[in-house]
Structure formats: C-alpha cells, structure tokens
Design a protein around this motif. Structure first.
Motif, short mmCIF file in Angstrom:
data_model
loop_
_atom_site.label_atom_id
_atom_site.label_comp_id
_atom_site.label_asym_id
_atom_site.label_seq_id
_atom_site.Cartn_x
_atom_site.Cartn_y
_atom_site.Cartn_z
N PRO A 94 -29.11 50.33 -39.15
CA PRO A 94 -28.82 50.28 -40.75
C PRO A 94 -30.01 50.50 -41.25
O PRO A 94 -30.45 50.85 -42.46
CB PRO A 94 -28.01 49.08 -40.71
CG PRO A 94 -27.48 48.66 -39.47
CD PRO A 94 -28.55 48.88 -38.25
N LEU A 95 -31.14 49.83 -40.52
CA LEU A 95 -32.43 49.73 -41.07
C LEU A 95 -33.25 51.20 -41.08
O LEU A 95 -33.71 51.67 -42.22
CB LEU A 95 -33.40 49.00 -40.15
CG LEU A 95 -33.52 47.35 -40.69
CD1 LEU A 95 -34.21 46.64 -39.63
CD2 LEU A 95 -34.06 47.25 -42.06
N LEU A 97 -37.11 42.49 -29.81
CA LEU A 97 -37.83 42.45 -31.34
C LEU A 97 -39.37 42.33 -30.98
O LEU A 97 -40.06 43.15 -31.41
CB LEU A 97 -37.31 41.50 -32.31
CG LEU A 97 -37.73 41.83 -33.67
CD1 LEU A 97 -37.21 43.18 -34.19
CD2 LEU A 97 -37.25 40.79 -34.42
N PHE A 146 -40.86 47.59 -40.63
CA PHE A 146 -39.40 47.58 -40.27
C PHE A 146 -39.42 47.74 -38.63
O PHE A 146 -39.73 48.74 -38.26
CB PHE A 146 -38.36 48.57 -41.06
CG PHE A 146 -38.50 48.58 -42.52
CD1 PHE A 146 -37.74 47.86 -43.33
CD2 PHE A 146 -39.55 49.22 -43.31
CE1 PHE A 146 -37.72 47.72 -44.58
CE2 PHE A 146 -39.60 49.13 -44.54
CZ PHE A 146 -38.75 48.23 -45.16
N LEU A 147 -38.48 46.74 -38.19
CA LEU A 147 -38.55 46.88 -36.78
C LEU A 147 -36.95 46.75 -36.40
O LEU A 147 -36.45 45.86 -37.15
CB LEU A 147 -39.30 45.80 -36.02
CG LEU A 147 -40.84 45.65 -36.38
CD1 LEU A 147 -41.23 44.20 -35.65
CD2 LEU A 147 -41.53 46.65 -35.60
N ASP A 148 -36.53 47.21 -35.20
CA ASP A 148 -35.15 46.90 -34.55
C ASP A 148 -35.31 47.24 -33.17
O ASP A 148 -35.72 48.38 -32.84
CB ASP A 148 -34.16 48.06 -35.52
CG ASP A 148 -32.78 47.27 -35.60
OD1 ASP A 148 -32.48 46.53 -34.85
OD2 ASP A 148 -32.25 47.76 -36.52
N LYS A 162 -32.47 48.13 -31.67
CA LYS A 162 -31.46 49.06 -31.48
C LYS A 162 -31.97 50.54 -31.64
O LYS A 162 -33.18 50.62 -32.27
CB LYS A 162 -30.46 49.06 -32.71
CG LYS A 162 -29.53 47.71 -32.67
CD LYS A 162 -28.54 47.82 -33.86
CE LYS A 162 -27.95 46.60 -33.71
NZ LYS A 162 -27.26 46.35 -35.17
#
Lengths: 247, 247
Positions: free
Chosen positions: B49-50, B78, B39-41, B43
């Motif tokens: 939200p992730l 990203l 999982f990458l973000d 933010k």
C-alpha cells in the motif's frame, strides 16, 4: 504485543488543524522489531495523504511516537518535523518534543548534530551525545542509562518547557515538564470514546487477555477513561506497557 | 529542480515481484531541502500500500534513492530494508546497495553501527566511520571527500559486488562494481517508454528549459533512450543533474 494505532491516530491527527492549532507539520514513527519507519509531512495532518494512509493502513508496532507540530522555533520544513531519529549503539532512537526552549544554544561539538534548526532537535542531539559520552562502549543497564538521562533532562528542562517522548524500540522514556498523561489498557477491556472525533471502539472485541498497551499523550485522547497525570519533573520509563520508576 | 519520480517508480517498482525477482522488501528516500523522508516496507513493492501511495502521490524532491531487495544476507525484516540513513556533519546520508559482500566482517568500533544484519548496512557504517575519522571537524571540500570515499569503496569492492548509490541531499555518489548506468534528461526533452510497463511519458509536455535530471539505475528503465554504462570500478559524483569526475 504489536498493535495498530488507527483509533488513537484518528483523534490525534484531528488536532493538526481541526480540533487544535498544531498545523505546522506532523510525523509518526513505528518500531517493528529493531526496524523503524517514520512518516513525516510538513502539511497539516488533516490535509495530508500520508496521514490518510496511516489512519487506514493498520501498521502493527510495539512502539509508536506521533507528533503534530506548532512551530515555535524553526521554519515549517520537513527537516524540522518531529519525530527525529538517530542511531546509537546499533539501535534507532526516536524523539518528539512538546514545548519550547528559548535561547537554547548547544555547542555542536558532539557526534550528533542537528540537521534542521529547532530547539527540539538540538536537545535530542545533546541527550544522545551525553548518553554516548557516558557509555562509549555500548548500551548500559537500564537504571544507569536512566540516571544519566534524568540529569541531562533536568538541565534542559531548566531552560523551558520540555515534555518529551523518547524510545529505542524497547522502552519509552517520558518526561513531563508541564503536561503529560497516560493510561494502561489491559484486560478487562472496555469501550473507549474519542474526544476529538465522535468515535467509539470496544476494545473487548478486538483484544486478547495477553494484550496490554500504554498510551501517553500531552492531553487525554478519550473522555470515558481515567488518564493518569505524570507529575511535572517526572521521568518515567515504560516497558512492556507498564511504567517503571527508579529513585 | 525538484521533480517527482512517479514515472520511473512505476517501472522500477514492477521489478519487486512482477518483472523481476527482487521481492524481499523495498524502500525509497526523498530529500526535500535538508529534510529527508524514507518509505520502507518488508513486503514486495507490487503488493505494498505504501508503494501504491508513492506511485500516486507526486512528492517533489531533488534527490531520490529507491531500492528493491533480493535478500542475500540478513532476514526479510524492516531493519534490513534499504535505503539506510544516518546523520553525519549535520546532514542526512542515505545509502542503497546492489550486490553481495560475502564474509564481510567489520570491527564495530566506530560510531556508526548497523541496526540490522546485512552486509550492506555494515558497509555503509564503515564508509561513514571512515569519512568521519578522516574529517572529524566537518564536511570537507568535495574532492577531498571523494578521494577518501574512493579508497574505502575500492577496499570494500575487493570483497564482492558493490554497486551503490549514496547521497547527502546535494550530491549523488554512484559506484559501479558490475552494473550501473545513467541518462541525463534535459532540453530538448522527448518521450520515454518504460521497459517494465507499457507506459510512455512525453517529458517535453511536462518540463521547462531549466529542468535537468540524472537517472541512475542498475539496468535501464526505458527502451527508447540511450543509457550510458558506468564502468566497473568507477565512482561518479552527480551534482545538479550532471556527472563530475576527479582523477
């Protein structure tokens, strides 16, 4: 233009155990610039908390590949969920396959090797190994790449059913073996109604004149739009939401 | 034994903009068997939200690598979020780096090439290229791999700060350049209290005698347990929750 895929995913994910039998895991890859994130789950997409997040959280992306799996070869495990990803020439390549390649055995001498035990990942590795061997110096002009890809695709497709989507975050390569179709949504936009859920979205309210999107699927996602079938044996390349063809 | 990391992630993710300044994206990789999801973000992890999903959804995994980024080199995008992943010898390899390698320039002639523009991804590619060139036939015995990894690690660490975690889903390779510490939790289990959030978990209520877990972090996550510092220049290998050393 980057767009979210919440509407399409709503109908598509219903096929993971509700309106269709593809319930052996699912996955979805989003390109954002050169970056790429992939959500995978070995659970059916209708039961998955991750799928719920994807349905609700509008990730804006230029290239998305989603897949729901009906296992033909390989266990129902995370490593066998599509889409698969590798890096080649400093870009991520993402691949999803619909079909079955019985008795597909590749000599694993190439750089790219499968992690799981599906025919699909074997085919993906063979394609990337072939591209790399033909162009060891880096990514070639699109038409040169296309010709090599078409040759190796035809070879693999002679073994079984090989509908696929492949993307490097700039192009979509789509091969139809038995079933694959697409639509281009662009101005003037209209309303679209899903087949798998009773849901309508009026794209004219959500879009600008500059938007254009190509949606490619094994079977149509909506019942009030005209989907164009891709011909068996045809390898199309989509760029900026439009199909290109090479001889 | 596979375990979830909800407790550790609760404290860790607070460092992405709340209790620390690492707010230029985050990522987390979970190995499940040979499979791996990331999982990458881009933010901050406190707003994502992730991250919220990862905090709440107990994914059971044998090897987890999480990273929160303070950008030193490379944009906040990203493709520059850690952990990075490549496939080598038919296994996924996952890497996260804490530190900075100023003026790190690698000739990009190897198979593995960076997609983004961080020093960290360059270093990861150089490590994997070195491993592959030394062992082109496949994964060698652990000690042989360790010796090659140690040599290339020392070379890179001479350029700057190079604390890292690297995993193939079976081992954890951990290099300390300036700061890295670990604890082993095993029977008899006790309660642990987070530093970054006022939260306590009594592991004796949640575990069995067979459980054992190693937690490795740049700075301790809890304030009532004894964290063991890894020495600068030391490369440890963890397997089955215990550190191994080679001469």
């Amino acid at each position: 233009m980057p767009t979210d895929i919440c509407f399409s995913f709503e109908g598509f994910s219903a096929r993971g155990g509700k309106t269709d039998e593809h319930s052996d895991g699912w996955g979805i890859a989003f390109f954002e610039g050169k970056g790429c994130r992939i959500f995978l789950d070995a659970k059916p997409s209708i039961d998955s908390p991750l799928a719920e997040l994807v349905r609700r959280y509008p990730i804006h992306s230029t290239h998305v590949i989603a897949h729901i799996r009906k296992a033909t070869q390989g266990e129902v495990t995370l490593e066998n969920c599509h889409p698969f990803r590798r890096e080649l020439w400093g870009r991520y390549w993402v691949f999803a396959h619909n079909g079955n390649l019985p008795d597909f055995q590749v000599e694993s001498k190439g750089i790219f090797q499968p992690v799981g035990d599906t025919d699909s990942e074997q085919a993906f590795c063979l394609m990337l190994n072939t591209l790399r061997e033909n162009f060891p110096q880096g990514q070639p002009p699109l038409e040169e790449l296309y010709q090599v890809l078409r040759k190796i695709t035809a070879k693999i497709a002679s073994i079984g059913v090989f509908n696929y989507l492949l993307s490097d975050g700039e192009h979509f390569f789509t091969h139809c073996s038995t079933k694959l179709c697409y639509i281009i949504r662009q101005a003037p936009f209209a309303a679209a109604h899903l087949i798998d859920e009773d849901m309508t979205v009026d794209f004219s309210e959500l879009t600008t004149k500059r938007d254009r999107v190509a949606i490619i699927a094994t079977t149509p996602l909506t019942d009030n739009e005209v989907w164009i079938p891709i011909q068996p044996g045809e390898l199309l390349v989509f760029q900026d939401g439009l199909p290109l063809t090479f001889k």
